[in-house]
Design a protein around this motif. Structure first.
Motif, PDB file in Angstrom:
ATOM      1  N   ASP A  93      33.438  12.461 -13.447  1.00  0.00           N
ATOM      2  CA  ASP A  93      33.530  11.104 -14.013  1.00  0.00           C
ATOM      3  C   ASP A  93      32.922  11.248 -15.614  1.00  0.00           C
ATOM      4  N   THR A 106      33.548   5.515 -15.774  1.00  0.00           N
ATOM      5  CA  THR A 106      32.385   5.379 -15.104  1.00  0.00           C
ATOM      6  C   THR A 106      32.816   5.020 -13.422  1.00  0.00           C
ATOM      7  N   ARG A 107      32.164   5.499 -12.607  1.00  0.00           N
ATOM      8  CA  ARG A 107      32.737   5.064 -11.376  1.00  0.00           C
ATOM      9  C   ARG A 107      32.036   3.867 -10.898  1.00  0.00           C
ATOM     10  N   PRO A 134      36.733   7.971 -12.194  1.00  0.00           N
ATOM     11  CA  PRO A 134      36.389   7.571 -13.494  1.00  0.00           C
ATOM     12  C   PRO A 134      37.356   6.609 -13.984  1.00  0.00           C
TER      13      PRO A 134
END
Length: 559
Positions: A132, A137-138, A190
């Motif tokens: 990521d 952002t996960r 991501p």
């Protein structure tokens, strides 16, 4: 059980079921150790996670190896040991001379990362997915009123409707779908920052309303690691109809289930894992797929024209394409099951009854059938459960909280923890029901779920991490120290002051610290930083096989 008592404690509920099922059977010796055929000294759970790739896969989303924080590999090993005992008892009841079964925590860990290993051993740009860091952002998402939540959908249209309702732009929605859809196989997700931003501007109640309107599932992330409900890992219900005696077999070389037939209609990970385990134990597995084949077949990277992720769970099964929604397709399923001992599916709740392929329906065609349903939530979440997939179950069932140290946001692992464990528990239930069948001729229904399987993982209240629990960064990688090492012992072996050790390890290479540890009588375990290294490491040669991709060999030895 010897060598790794943690494994027995970790799967105590499954072990208790096995002891009950084996009551009256001659003793079968079951041995579990840490390393098995892996030629490395692995003294504990942390060392196994480090050496066998679990830390690498779990840490991908953060861009660095990370420990799971629960004894996951030991739990898997405990289930494998229980499966081995049941399989040995079945073989004995069918005339084989089997008195001993052996497995290991290392083999359990390799089985848990098998789909990622398959990708790593393939010559492809997709072999090691990008983390990521720098690319988005996960999940989970955080709403305007501070609720952290997980999102799930299996189809692109609900995804599109949900994000449009919240006001996200089409470009971000489109860029996010691929990583989101593939996170089960890549352990990365991501997402474009815009998706997090639109959720961050929206209250949780509005997010829920948008989810309900668009057809996606949203659950708040549970902060308490203790499961909200306690349910049996596996429920087995005897059926009245009796079938023909199970075919006798000879020596166990072909596997304890040699000559038995399993029909499975499954997708994704959980259901295929159950069939995969039964195939490794010697059963013939017939896989029912829709016309045109399982869509998973085309997901890159491929080997021999088929997705290696798909192949890691389905090689060796015979595939039959059937439209189960048609009358002709349902008749075909009945015909397949009539010559089988087991039927396994992981369809959505209510689908089996809707199709006319529920327990009683198929038992009429196959008296004595073992009918297994591997679900997401079972009955734990009520009559209208949320979508039952790995990450929602981790988030809503408390496992994600058990993985997250105190002081850090709770988030599920993007490694498919409950999918793998759920498939193993389903196979365990089938084995217990087959033992009942071989004794009585009667069939049984087996009900398991991702949620109930996750309940096998021992959990403790969230605590601050021990600074000496790895992985600890070195000049060229990471390492773990023996679990429970006290600061005085560590400083005597590696020098420096106790509080300086995590920083001190960065001054030298992993190899140098391994040497220093050995000189002090301590096992220092390097952390696998790339699964491709396992596929070429001679120490793993006896535990891994290779065809057009790399795969774990069956994790039991019967004798």
């Amino acid at each position: 059980m010897s060598g790794a008592p943690t494994s027995e404690r970790a799967a105590a509920r499954v072990a208790a079921e096995v002891r009950d099922a084996l009551r009256g059977e001659p003793d079968v010796t079951c041995e579990v150790d840490w390393s098995g055929p892996v030629r490395a000294v692995l003294p504990d759970e942390d060392a196994v996670q480090a050496a066998c790739g679990i830390m690498q896969v779990h840490g991908r989303a953060a861009g660095r190896p990370a420990a799971l924080g629960v004894d996951y590999a030991s739990v898997v090993a405990g289930v494998l040991a229980s499966q081995g005992e049941l399989a040995a008892a079945i073989a004995r009841a069918r005339g084989a001379r089997v008195s001993r079964v052996r497995t290991s925590v290392a083999e359990a860990a390799l089985l848990a990362v098998q789909q990622y290993l398959a990708v790593a051993g393939t010559e492809s740009d997709d072999a090691e997915p990008r983390a990521d860091a720098g690319g988005g952002t996960r999940p989970p998402f955080t709403t305007a009123d501070g609720v952290r939540c997980e999102l799930e959908t299996l189809d692109a249209e609900p995804w599109l409707r949900f994000w449009r309702t919240l006001g996200a732009g089409n470009a971000a929605i489109s860029r996010g779908w691929g990583p989101f859809q593939q996170r089960f196989g890549t352990a990365c997700c991501p997402l474009p920052p815009e998706l997090h931003e639109v959720v961050g501007r929206t209250r949780f109640a509005e997010v829920l309303a948008a989810a309900a309107e668009s057809g996606v599932a949203v659950l708040p992330v549970r902060e308490d690691p203790v499961p909200p409900w306690e349910v049996p890992a596996c429920t087995t219900t005897p059926l009245g109809s009796a079938g023909a005696p199970l075919r006798p077999r000879g020596a166990p070389a072909a596997g304890p289930l040699d000559g038995l037939v399993v029909v499975e209609s499954t997708r994704r990970v959980q259901g295929p894992v159950a069939g995969h385990v039964l195939r490794m134990l010697g059963a013939e597995v017939i896989r029912v797929e829709p016309p045109g084949g399982d869509p998973m077949r085309g997901i890159p990277p491929t080997a021999g024209g088929t997705s290696v992720r798909y192949r890691s769970l389905n090689d060796g099964k015979r595939v039959v394409e059937v439209d189960i929604k048609s009358a002709a397709g349902r008749r075909a399923v009945h015909e397949l099951v009539a010559d089988a001992e087991v039927f396994v599916h992981n369809w959505a709740p209510g689908k089996a009854a809707q199709l006319g392929l529920d327990t009683d329906d198929l038992a009429r065609s196959a008296p004595g059938l073992v009918y297994a349903w591997a679900s997401g939530w079972g009955g734990a979440a009520g009559p209208n459960p949320p979508l039952g997939t790995d990450f929602l179950v981790q988030a809503g069932g408390g496992l994600a909280a058990a993985l997250s140290p105190a002081g850090e946001p709770v988030r599920p692992s993007l490694m498919t923890l409950t999918d793998v464990l759920g498939g193993l528990v389903c196979a365990h239930g089938v084995l217990r029901a087959l033992l009942h069948r071989v004794r009585t001729g009667a069939g049984a229904r087996v009900d398991t779920s991702l949620f109930s399987a996750a309940g096998l993982v021992p959990r403790a209240p969230r605590a601050r991490p021990d600074p000496l629990r790895g992985p600890l960064r070195t000049a060229d990688g990471s390492l773990v120290l023996p679990r429970g090492i006290d600061p005085a012992t560590a400083t005597a072996a590696f020098g420096g002051a106790p509080g300086e050790l995590p920083t001190r390890f960065r001054e030298r290479t992993t190899g140098e610290w391994v040497h220093r540890g050995a000189a002090a009588g301590l096992v220092v375990t390097p952390v696998c930083a790339d699964l491709r290294d396992l596929t070429t490491d001679d120490r793993f040669g006896a535990a891994l096989g290779r065809a057009e991709h790399v795969f774990p060999l069956p994790p039991w030895e019967f004798s």
